[in-house]
Design a protein around this motif. Structure first.
Motif, PDB file in Angstrom:
ATOM      1  N   HIS A  87       0.703  -1.544   0.011  1.00 41.73           N
ATOM      2  CA  HIS A  87      -0.303   0.842   0.252  1.00 41.73           C
ATOM      3  C   HIS A  87       1.229   1.435   0.033  1.00 41.73           C
ATOM      4  CE1 HIS A  87      -2.942  -3.132   1.542  1.00 41.73           C
ATOM      5  NE2 HIS A  87      -3.845  -2.088   0.270  1.00 41.73           N
ATOM      6  N   ASN A  88       1.856   0.605  -0.153  1.00 44.22           N
ATOM      7  CA  ASN A  88       3.264   2.040  -0.318  1.00 44.22           C
ATOM      8  C   ASN A  88       2.826   2.970   1.173  1.00 44.22           C
ATOM      9  OD1 ASN A  88       4.239   1.119  -2.579  1.00 44.22           O
ATOM     10  ND2 ASN A  88       2.415   2.289  -3.465  1.00 44.22           N
ATOM     11  N   CYS A 304      -5.939   8.963   1.203  1.00 43.14           N
ATOM     12  CA  CYS A 304      -5.932   9.656  -1.022  1.00 43.14           C
ATOM     13  C   CYS A 304      -7.316  10.200  -0.649  1.00 43.14           C
ATOM     14  CB  CYS A 304      -6.155   8.016  -1.271  1.00 43.14           C
ATOM     15  SG  CYS A 304      -6.889   8.164  -3.011  1.00 43.14           S
ATOM     16  N   TRP A 311      -9.905   6.302  -4.872  1.00 44.58           N
ATOM     17  CA  TRP A 311      -8.980   5.409  -4.076  1.00 44.58           C
ATOM     18  C   TRP A 311      -9.600   4.170  -5.046  1.00 44.58           C
ATOM     19  CZ3 TRP A 311      -4.462   4.307  -2.462  1.00 44.58           C
ATOM     20  CH2 TRP A 311      -4.181   2.596  -1.737  1.00 44.58           C
ATOM     21  N   ASN A 312      -8.203   2.892  -5.502  1.00 47.80           N
ATOM     22  CA  ASN A 312      -9.035   2.425  -5.838  1.00 47.80           C
ATOM     23  C   ASN A 312      -8.218   1.019  -4.826  1.00 47.80           C
ATOM     24  OD1 ASN A 312      -8.250  -0.561  -7.615  1.00 47.80           O
ATOM     25  ND2 ASN A 312      -8.902   0.504  -8.955  1.00 47.80           N
ATOM     26  N   ASP A 315      -6.293  -2.437  -7.632  1.00 46.15           N
ATOM     27  CA  ASP A 315      -5.123  -1.648  -7.336  1.00 46.15           C
ATOM     28  C   ASP A 315      -4.262  -1.630  -6.649  1.00 46.15           C
ATOM     29  OD1 ASP A 315      -5.389  -2.995 -10.251  1.00 46.15           O
ATOM     30  OD2 ASP A 315      -6.115  -0.753 -10.765  1.00 46.15           O
ATOM     31  N   LYS A 316      -4.914  -1.084  -5.354  1.00 49.07           N
ATOM     32  CA  LYS A 316      -4.087  -0.181  -4.273  1.00 49.07           C
ATOM     33  C   LYS A 316      -3.207   1.447  -4.796  1.00 49.07           C
ATOM     34  CE  LYS A 316      -3.301  -4.038  -1.409  1.00 49.07           C
ATOM     35  NZ  LYS A 316      -3.778  -5.639  -2.223  1.00 49.07           N
ATOM     36  N   THR A 317      -4.318   1.948  -5.254  1.00 49.01           N
ATOM     37  CA  THR A 317      -3.608   3.007  -6.044  1.00 49.01           C
ATOM     38  C   THR A 317      -5.015   4.443  -5.692  1.00 49.01           C
ATOM     39  OG1 THR A 317      -4.787   2.715  -8.420  1.00 49.01           O
ATOM     40  CG2 THR A 317      -2.153   1.982  -8.024  1.00 49.01           C
ATOM     41  N   CYS A 318      -4.041   5.594  -5.877  1.00 42.42           N
ATOM     42  CA  CYS A 318      -4.623   7.085  -5.504  1.00 42.42           C
ATOM     43  C   CYS A 318      -4.858   7.826  -6.500  1.00 42.42           C
ATOM     44  CB  CYS A 318      -4.122   7.711  -4.003  1.00 42.42           C
ATOM     45  SG  CYS A 318      -5.644   8.868  -3.590  1.00 42.42           S
ATOM     46  N   SER A 319      -5.978   8.292  -7.425  1.00 41.83           N
ATOM     47  CA  SER A 319      -5.674   9.132  -8.376  1.00 41.83           C
ATOM     48  C   SER A 319      -6.462  10.667  -8.047  1.00 41.83           C
ATOM     49  CB  SER A 319      -7.286   8.571  -9.854  1.00 41.83           C
ATOM     50  OG  SER A 319      -6.779   7.384  -9.720  1.00 41.83           O
ATOM     51  N   PRO A 327       1.570   9.507  -4.546  1.00 42.21           N
ATOM     52  CA  PRO A 327       0.738   8.224  -4.365  1.00 42.21           C
ATOM     53  C   PRO A 327      -0.147   8.741  -3.401  1.00 42.21           C
ATOM     54  CG  PRO A 327       3.168   8.044  -3.993  1.00 42.21           C
ATOM     55  CD  PRO A 327       3.373   9.654  -3.779  1.00 42.21           C
TER      56      PRO A 327
END
Length: 391
Positions: A87-88, A304, A311-312, A315-319, A327
């Motif tokens: 999750h960074n 996020c 938040w996804n 994919d554990k990513t934040c747009s 991030p």
């Protein structure tokens, strides 16, 4: 200090220079630090290789993972390091003196000697933020198991959000009430309904109720559901009606897990109950507690969404929106202590252009004014003094 590396267990020892503990040995503390690979990946082309730079143009949330009475920092590191990396998030696993924490009602040596464990956690926060630009105390979260669960609730004013596991305090801490909680404080609480060590009905001196382990006893017993409801209403300003903690966000009937949420509040409040999990200690915490990934995901999502990122969870990513980056969308827009935001780079650029335009307009006006004045001077200069009648 030796150069640090990412994706490594980093053991750190500290000594308090202004320590007030009765036993001077208790002034020597330690913790485990774990830096996710994303930090070093940004420096792959650097001469430092996988060595960790202290200054980077990004901000990552941090998670404190606090162990149980009789456990060690390694217990929490083993359970959460992989999820933190995925999750960074930066992971911090503090070590309690004699495997204990002074958390109001629990436990052991730290409680008996009234150690300043809140001060210890605060010291780590400050030290890390001073050392690394990618660590910001405003985006620090905490999870804790058993004695650690009591501890994260006791020290909740230090953290943006908390996730206590098999350890809870009934009342809202006075330090938290006196602080600025206008935006709420996310709570993700976990409790085994058959826990023989920390009873779901609470731990207190009432002789008619089942006892908890380790002499844990408050003046009155408060059920864990009421603890979650009180937090939802008093801290997160959820509406106190029939919708309170009435949204089912997760169920697993085979495992006897049910999570209830109140999300239409200043911050998310979720409680997960487990019918057949006990104290999450058999055979070990990392194998018995099934929601370590979800706890880290809960914190990552909240970070996020600070600046309205999306938040996804897969994919554990934040747009991010176009004017922010990083991030977790925490860069270029920094949250001030009073809740306002610093201007983004694009906003600063527009402001500078506006100021330049203002200067040019002002200069042009002055030039025109000077030219007009000179024309007036020329006009009067053509009149001979002899032609002026002096009375």
């Amino acid at each position: 200090m030796a150069a640090l590396e990412c994706d490594k267990l980093i053991q750190r020892d500290i000594t308090f220079s202004d320590c007030k503990e009765t036993n001077s040995d208790d002034c020597n503390r330690s913790y485990i630090l774990y830096i996710p690979t994303i930090i070093c990946n940004e420096q792959n082309n650097s001469p430092t290789g996988n060595r960790l730079p202290t200054t980077l143009p990004t901000t990552l949330p941090s998670v404190f993972a606090i162990h149980c009475f009789g456990c060690s920092a390694m217990t929490m590191y083993t359970s959460f390091a992989q999820h933190a990396n995925e999750h960074n998030l930066v992971l911090v696993a503090p070590e309690g003196i004699k495997n204990s924490w002074n958390a109001r009602h629990c436990c052991g040596y730290a409680l008996d000697n009234q150690l300043d464990d809140v001060g210890f956690l605060s010291h780590i926060q400050s030290a890390l933020s001073n050392e690394f630009t990618f660590i910001n105390p405003q985006f620090t979260y905490a999870t804790g198991w058993s004695n650690g669960g009591f501890m994260v609730m006791h020290a909740s004013e230090l953290f943006r959000g908390i996730a206590p596991i098999s350890g809870f305090i009934a009342g809202i801490e006075s330090e938290l009430k006196s602080g600025d909680i206008s935006g709420g404080k996310p709570l993700f609480i976990h409790q085994g309904m058959d826990d023989p060590f920390v009873r779901p009905t609470g731990c207190c001196h009432d002789p008619t109720l089942p006892k908890c382990c380790c002499n844990i006893a408050a003046d009155t017993c408060t059920d864990v559901m009421d603890v979650a409801r009180n937090w939802a209403v008093e801290v997160n300003e959820c509406k106190n009606d029939k919708t309170l903690l009435n949204e089912t966000s997760y169920t697993d009937t085979d495992e006897g897990i049910r999570c209830l949420t109140s999300s239409n509040c200043n911050a998310n409040t979720t409680i997960c109950t487990y019918e057949r999990s006990g104290h999450f200690n058999r055979p070990s915490f990392d194998r018995a507690f099934p929601m370590a990934n979800e706890v880290v995901n809960f914190f990552a999502r909240d970070a996020c969404e600070v600046n309205d990122g999306r938040w996804n969870s897969v994919d554990k990513t934040c747009s991010c929106a176009t004017e922010i980056s990083g991030p977790f969308c925490l860069d270029n827009v920094a949250t001030r202590d009073n809740g306002s935001r610093m201007p983004s780079i694009s906003q600063v650029f527009v402001t500078i252009i506006g100021l330049i335009a203002l200067v040019l307009v002002t200069y042009s006006i002055k030039q025109l004014s000077r030219h007009a004045k000179n024309r007036r001077s020329d006009k009067y200069a053509k009149v001979p003094y002899t032609d002026i009648e002096i009375n």
